[in-house]
Design an enzyme around this catalytic site. Sequence first.
Site, PDB file in Angstrom:
ATOM      1  CD  GLN A  27     -55.216  13.993  -2.646  1.00  0.00           C
ATOM      2  OE1 GLN A  27     -55.582  15.161  -2.703  1.00  0.00           O
ATOM      3  NE2 GLN A  27     -54.087  13.575  -3.194  1.00  0.00           N
ATOM      4  CE  LYS A  65     -54.513  18.716  -3.856  1.00  0.00           C
ATOM      5  NZ  LYS A  65     -54.786  17.319  -4.214  1.00  0.00           N
ATOM      6  CG  ASP A 106     -57.630  16.472  -9.925  1.00  0.00           C
ATOM      7  OD1 ASP A 106     -56.714  17.321  -9.909  1.00  0.00           O
ATOM      8  OD2 ASP A 106     -57.789  15.618  -9.035  1.00  0.00           O
TER       9      ASP A 106
END
Length: 297
Positions: A98, A54, A121
Site C-alpha cells: 500500500q 481489499k 499493482d
Amino acid sequence: MTATLMDGKAFAADLRANVARQVSALKTETGVTPGLAVVLVGEDPASQVYVRNKGRQTVDCGMASFEHALPETTSQDDLLALIDTLNADDQVHGILVQLPLPAHINADLVINAIAPDKDVDGFHVSNVGLLATGQKAMVPCTPLGCLMMLRAQHGSLSGLNAVVVGRSNIVGKPMAQLLLRDSCTVTIAHSRSRNIEALCRNADILIAAVGRPEMVTGDWIKPGATVIDVGINRIETPDGKARLVGDVAFDSAAQVAGAITPVPGGVGPMTIACLLANTLTACCRSLGQPEPDGLTA
Ligand code: NAD
C-alpha cells in the site's frame, strides 16, 4: 443531464462476480486457492480503510487474503525481507504494498523487489516495460478498470482521439499505454501543457487523472465525448461538511458529454475489482492455466 452515466459500482459488482466464478472453477480444477498479500506500513487511516476493503473483497471472491500491518517505524530492510518471504510463498500469488510508504523507505526499491509475476499493482519496472512494448504484463488496476469500462461503452476504441490529463506512473502513463494498445490516437496532457482546454476539446475519450477538484468543466469537453473521471478529491462544502468530488465538474460536463463516470461510484470501485482480477490472473499464469476470461487488458 444528457450524458449516459457509466455506473462503476454496478460494473465492479459484475466484475467481482466474474472473478468469483472463475476462482471457484480454478479451485475445483486445480485445488489451488488464489492468494493476495497486502502490506501496509504505518497507521494512515485512509490506507487502513483501503486495505480492509481489499481484504474483505478478496475473501468474498473466494480467494485467500494475507494482511501484513507493520508499524510506521519498520525499516526498509525488514520490509524487503518480508517481500522476499512473500515472493517465495506458494500460497501468495499477488503482492500489493500500500502506497504511500513512510518517507524513510524508498518506494521504488520496494516495488521493484516484488516478483514481477506477483506484482498485481503492475508498478514493477518489468511490467511497465512489458506493457509499453505490447507484451503480456500485469496491468495497473485503475487504468485497467478504465479500459474495461471504455470497451464496454464503445466496443472498439480504434482510431478514437484519447486525451489523458495527468502523467503519473500509476494512472496517466499506463492509461495512455493501454489506449495506444487499443489503437487510439493518444495525447498526454499535464501540468506544463499549453492550452489544455483546446487539447481536451479534441478528445473523443477524455480521462482526467489530476487530483484537482472539478478542474475539467463542460466547456473543455467535445459534445458526445466519453469522460472518465479518475480524480478523488475531498473538499469542504460551505456548511463545513466533507464531500468527494472528481477532477471533472460533473454537472456541467454531463450536459455536454455522451457518457461520464460519477465520483464517487465510477472508477473507484473498479480499482479494487481489477486488483482481484489481477490476483486471479497471476495465479492462473503461475499454474500454467489459460488466462482468465474477460479479466485482462
Ligand atoms: P499524481 O499527483 O501522481 O499525478 C497528477 C498528475 O496531474 C501529474 O502528472 C501532473 O502533471 C498532472 N497535473 C497536475 N496539475 C495539473 C494541471 N493544472 N493541469 C494538468 N495536469 C496537471 O496523481 P495520481 O496518483 O495520478 O492521481 C490523480 C487523481 O486520481 C487523484 O485525485 C487520485 O486521488 C486519483 N486516483 C484515483 C484512483 C481510483 O481508484 N479511482 C486511483 C489512483 C488515483
